[in-house]
Design an enzyme around this catalytic site. Structure first.
Site, mmCIF file in Angstrom:
data_model
loop_
_atom_site.group_PDB
_atom_site.id
_atom_site.type_symbol
_atom_site.label_atom_id
_atom_site.label_comp_id
_atom_site.label_asym_id
_atom_site.label_seq_id
_atom_site.Cartn_x
_atom_site.Cartn_y
_atom_site.Cartn_z
ATOM 1 N N SER A 23 0.854 -1.190 0.000
ATOM 2 C CA SER A 23 0.000 0.000 0.000
ATOM 3 C C SER A 23 0.883 1.232 0.000
ATOM 4 O O SER A 23 2.013 1.204 0.509
ATOM 5 C CB SER A 23 -0.900 0.015 1.237
ATOM 6 O OG SER A 23 -1.556 1.266 1.379
ATOM 7 N N TYR A 81 -1.364 -0.463 10.778
ATOM 8 C CA TYR A 81 -1.564 -0.863 9.376
ATOM 9 C C TYR A 81 -0.413 -0.375 8.506
ATOM 10 O O TYR A 81 0.133 -1.134 7.689
ATOM 11 C CB TYR A 81 -2.893 -0.319 8.853
ATOM 12 C CG TYR A 81 -3.142 -0.639 7.403
ATOM 13 C CD1 TYR A 81 -3.274 -1.953 6.972
ATOM 14 C CD2 TYR A 81 -3.239 0.373 6.448
ATOM 15 C CE1 TYR A 81 -3.498 -2.257 5.636
ATOM 16 C CE2 TYR A 81 -3.470 0.088 5.109
ATOM 17 C CZ TYR A 81 -3.595 -1.224 4.712
ATOM 18 O OH TYR A 81 -3.809 -1.529 3.389
ATOM 19 N N LYS A 114 2.497 -2.559 6.144
ATOM 20 C CA LYS A 114 2.778 -2.371 4.727
ATOM 21 C C LYS A 114 4.224 -1.913 4.498
ATOM 22 O O LYS A 114 4.824 -2.222 3.463
ATOM 23 C CB LYS A 114 1.782 -1.388 4.117
ATOM 24 C CG LYS A 114 0.355 -1.940 4.101
ATOM 25 C CD LYS A 114 0.274 -3.307 3.414
ATOM 26 C CE LYS A 114 -1.131 -3.840 3.332
ATOM 27 N NZ LYS A 114 -1.211 -5.160 2.631
#
Length: 273
Positions: A165, A178, A182
């Protein structure tokens, strides 16, 4: 135009058309495993790889009906696909997942590590459960599937595509965990590209920006100030669609990207922060 010149032009045009047809089937005879492929980006990638000739294993964790729908669509269109259930964060399920794919479809040529989850919240809301849920699937799951899959890869090598991402590099507030997962995917990608390169296995990360999926709709992102702002900050003037990511993944899966290894490719319409 003299007849002989016209005939020459027509022959060139015909060869170009044939070459285009061949390009669309540039994964003919290949076997691909796509994790988390029952919906969203994973489903689009599964469809695209199948359209280009690959036999595709559609992995899912809990969405059996959705996965079987994707498989039915692919098979109805003349492709070949199977649905295989497994939680990629569970080491006891990953081995059987990969062995089942190899037994039913043959040696693996393409692995797309797409399975992932996201949860957002401020620093004070972070808990061990919040941390481990995301790291177990987004990072550990990626490693476990890759570890098992390389044992079943074609002796000719192949391609591993890790779906990351933009937040791995361009983190935003309330996404510390999160974003960290990534960022880890990017680091793992580079490390594995160096480790597996000698076996002819290329490893690259494909990092989307905001993409309109069932998940982002369910999270309330689409149609919000967040998505409007993301579109405004994107030079191409919109947020992404699953197919935008699928065609980029197909490139990385094919021999057209045969000299691309250890790279992080941003499929984000130029979105940067």
């Amino acid at each position: 135009m003299p007849a002989n010149q016209f005939d020459s032009y027509r022959n060139v045009e015909a060869k170009t058309f044939d070459a285009g047809d061949q390009t669309m089937k540039n994964l003919e005879g290949k076997v691909a495993l796509v994790t988390g492929a029952s919906k969203g980006i994973g489903a689009a990638i599964a469809r695209e790889l199948a359209e280009r000739g690959a036999s595709v294993a559609v992995n899912y964790s809990g969405s059996k009906a959705a996965a079987e729908k994707i498989v039915a669509e692919i098979n109805a269109a003349g492709g070949k696909a199977i649905a295989v259930q497994a939680n990629v964060a569970d080491a006891d399920q990953v081995g059987p997942l990969v062995k089942s794919v190899a037994q039913k479809l043959g040696p693996i040529d393409v692995l797309v590590n797409n399975a992932g989850v996201y949860e957002f919240g401020p620093l004070e809301a972070i808990t061990p459960e919040h941390f481990h849920k995301q790291f177990d699937i987004n990072v550990l799951g990626l490693l476990l599937v890759t570890q098992a899959a390389v044992k079943e890869f074609s002796p000719n090598g192949g391609s591993i595509i890790n779906i990351g991402s933009v937040v791995g590099k361009m983190a935003f507030p309330n996404a510390a965990v999160y974003s960290a997962t990534k960022g880890a995917v990017d680091s793992v990608t580079v490390s594995l590209s160096k480790e597996l390169g000698a076996r002819g296995i290329r490893v690259n990360a494909l990092n989307p920006g905001l993409v309109e999926t069932e998940g982002t709709h369910g999270a309330g992102m689409i149609g919000s100030e967040f998505s409007t702002g993301a579109a405004k900050e994107t030079p191409l003037g919109r947020i992404g669609q699953p197919q935008d990511i699928a065609t980029a993944a197909a490139f990385l899966a094919s021999s057209d990207s045969g000299w691309v290894n250890g790279q992080t490719i941003y499929a984000s319409g130029g979105f940067t922060r």
